[in-house]
Scaffold this active site. Structure first.
Site, PDB file in Angstrom:
ATOM      1  N   SER A   1      40.235  38.237  43.317  1.00  0.00           N
ATOM      2  CA  SER A   1      39.483  38.394  42.264  1.00  0.00           C
ATOM      3  C   SER A   1      38.499  39.819  43.137  1.00  0.00           C
ATOM      4  O   SER A   1      37.298  40.124  42.166  1.00  0.00           O
ATOM      5  CB  SER A   1      38.711  37.208  42.154  1.00  0.00           C
TER       6      SER A   1
ATOM      7  N   HIS B   1      45.243  38.982  38.627  1.00  0.00           N
ATOM      8  CA  HIS B   1      43.824  37.445  38.573  1.00  0.00           C
ATOM      9  C   HIS B   1      44.337  36.127  38.059  1.00  0.00           C
ATOM     10  O   HIS B   1      43.996  36.547  36.056  1.00  0.00           O
ATOM     11  CB  HIS B   1      42.858  38.504  38.536  1.00  0.00           C
TER      12      HIS B   1
ATOM     13  N   ASN C   1      34.655  37.065  36.180  1.00  0.00           N
ATOM     14  CA  ASN C   1      33.784  36.843  37.340  1.00  0.00           C
ATOM     15  C   ASN C   1      32.045  38.094  37.270  1.00  0.00           C
ATOM     16  O   ASN C   1      31.286  36.916  37.435  1.00  0.00           O
ATOM     17  CB  ASN C   1      34.413  37.372  38.794  1.00  0.00           C
TER      18      ASN C   1
END
Ligand code: 3HC
Length: 389
Positions: free
Chosen positions: A226, A247, A297
Site C-alpha cells: 500500500s 492493492h 489510503n
C-alpha cells in the site's frame, strides 16, 4: 466537549472532500476512479465528489473557508478546483462526464494464481481467486501458517453456508482448488503471483528477486503493497514490464476494490489483464500511479488521523463513531475502522503519507503513536481504541 453530529461530520468529512478535489485537480486519478475507490474500498454509500455535488460545492467551500480562517491549516483551504466549480455554480459530475472506458480483456492466459503470504490479506486474496474458479498455490513459511490460511477460508465459507449463501459442495470445490506449499519453487508454473507479505522494502525486494528466478517467463508479478515503491520492486527483476500493484482492501473477500498500480515500465497488456482479472473475480479496478497511499489510503488515513485529533480535543470516541455512521453513512466509525486495520498499520501508512506529501497536517496524532507504543493495536490485540476483551 460535545459537538453535534453535524459538527463532527463537517470537522472530519469536509477536509476529506477537499482532499479528493485536490487529488482530482492534480490529475492523479479520474472523478469516476476517486468515487469508485471510496465506495468499493471502504463501503461508503457514495464517493466524495458525488457527495460534494449533493452538499453543494459552494456550501462546502464556504464552510472550509471559514474553518481555514480559524485554523490557518492549508488542508482546510478550499482547493482551487472547488473554488472554481463553486464560483461557476457547476458540478463535479459535469467534470467526470465522458470518461467511460471499454471493458478490459485478458491479454494473458490466467489459470493458476500464486499467493505469497499467510496473513489476513493473503488468506482473503487466496479465497477470492479460489472462489472465482482459479487454482491457487499459496506459499507460507511453515505448515502451521499454511493451516491458518485454510482455516481462515474455511471459517468464511462456513459463515456463508450458515447465512444460506453457499453450500457444502461449493465449499469443497473452493478448498480443493487451494494448494499450500512451504517452498517458493511451487510457484514455477503459475500465471500470476500476488504477494502479500510484510510491508518492508528489503523483504519484498528479496522476494521479487526470487520470483524472477523461479516463476516462468510471461507470468505477471503483482504486489499488494500500500505504500512501498513498486518501481523499486520491478527494478529488482529482469522483467519490470510484468510487475504491477494490486492493492486489495480489508476484508479482501468482501471489499470490492482493487487499486491497480502501474509503474513507468508496466506493460499496457499486463495492466489490462489485471483489470480484466479483477472483473472476473467480482472486483472493481481503479487506475493508480506509483505514489504512496494511492487513492484510498491517501484520502482515508488523514480523515482517521483527524478523528484521533478530535478525540484528543475531548470528544468521546463512541460519539464520533456514531455521528459518522449516522451522518455520513460510512459502515464503520473511524475508531472501529482503526481497530480493524490495526493501529500499527495505520500509523505506518500515516507516516508514509506525511513523508510523501510533506503536509504538516498529516503528522500522526500523538494518541495513535501512543496506542502503538502501548501495544494496543486494535482487534488483533483485543484492545485498541475500543476494548474487545
Ligand atoms: N471476512 C470475510 N467475510 C466477511 C468478513 C471477513 N472478515 N467480515 C464480514 N464478512 C462478510 C459477511 O459474511 C457478510 O457477507 P454476506 O453479505 O455475503 O452475508 C458481509 O461481509 C457483511 O458482513 P456483516 O453483515 O457481518 O457485517 P457488516 O454489515 O458490519 O459489514 C464490513 C462488515 C463489510 C467489513 C463493513 O463494516 C465495511 O464495509 N467496513 C469498512 C471496511 C473498510 O473500510 N476497509 C478498508 C480499510 S483500508 C485498507 O484495507 C487498506 C490497507 O492498505 C490498510
Amino acid at each position: 466537549m460535545s459537538a453535534s453530529n453535524e459538527q463532527i461530520f463537517e470537522t472530519l468529512v469536509y477536509p476529506y472532500l477537499n482532499h479528493a478535489v485536490r487529488m482530482l485537480e492534480a490529475g492523479y486519478a479520474s472523478k469516476a476512479d476517486i468515487d469508485n475507490a471510496m465506495r468499493f474500498g471502504c463501503g461508503y454509500p457514495k464517493g466524495p465528489l458525488t457527495v460534494l455535488d449533493e452538499l453543494g460545492p459552494a456550501t462546502v467551500r464556504d464552510a472550509l473557508a471559514a474553518r481555514h480562517a480559524a485554523t490557518g491549516d492549508h488542508l482546510h483551504q478550499p482547493a482551487g478546483l472547488l473554488e472554481e466549480v463553486a464560483a461557476q455554480g457547476g458540478s463535479f459530475e459535469a467534470l467526470g462526464a465522458g470518461s467511460v472506458q471499454a471493458a478490459p480483456e485478458l491479454r494473458h492466459d490466467i489459470r493458476t494464481v500464486g499467493v505469497v503470504g499467510t496473513g489476513t490479506m493473503a488468506s482473503g486474496i487466496a479465497q477470492v481467486f479460489a472462489q472465482s474458479g482459479y487454482d491457487v498455490v499459496f506459499v507460507g513459511r511453515s505448515e502451521d501458517k499454511l493451516a491458518g490460511v485454510t482455516s481462515y477460508i474455511t471459517k468464511n465459507l462456513d459463515r456463508a453456508i450458515a447465512r444460506g449463501k453457499s453450500d457444502e459442495a461449493t465449499k469443497a470445490e473452493v478448498l480443493a482448488r487451494l494448494t499450500g506449499a512451504t517452498t517458493r519453487e511451487a510457484l514455477a508454473d503459475v500465471d500470476i503471483v500476488v504477494e502479500a507479505i510484510a510491508e518492508d522494502l528489503a523483504i519484498k525486494t528479496e522476494l521479487f528477486v526470487d520470483l524472477d528466478r523461479i516463476v516462468k517467463q510471461g507470468a505477471i508479478l503483482a504486489t499488494t503493497t500500500s505504500s512501498l515503491p513498486i518501481t523499486e520492486l520491478a527494478k529488482a527483476t529482469s522483467r519490470p514490464a510484468d510487475v504491477i500493484g494490486m492493492h486489495f482492501f480489508n476484508p479482501a473477500p468482501v471489499m470490492k476494490l482493487v487499486e491497480v498500480v502501474t509503474t513507468e515500465s508496466t506493460s499496457p497488456e499486463v495492466d489490462e489483464t489485471v483489470k480484466a482479472l479483477c472483473a472476473r473475480t467480482g472486483k472493481v479496478a481503479v487506475s493508480c500511479g506509483d505514489r504512496a497511499g494511492f487513492i484510498v489510503n491517501c484520502l482515508l488515513f488523514p480523515y482517521l488521523n483527524d478523528a484521533v485529533l478530535l478525540a484528543e480535543a475531548g470528544e468521546e470516541l463512541g460519539t464520533i463513531d456514531a455521528a459518522i455512521k449516522e451522518t455520513a453513512g460510512f459502515p464503520m466509525g473511524p475508531f472501529e475502522l482503526l481497530d480493524v486495520v490495526g493501529n500499527d498499520v495505520s500509523l505506518a501508512i500515516q507516516q508514509e503519507l506525511y513523508r510523501e506529501f510533506d503536509e504538516p497536517g498529516f503528522a500522526p496524532a500523538a494518541t495513535l503513536v501512543a496506542k502503538v507504543d502501548a501495544g494496543e493495536l486494535g482487534r488483533k490485540t483485543k484492545k485498541g481504541f475500543h476494548d474487545y476483551s
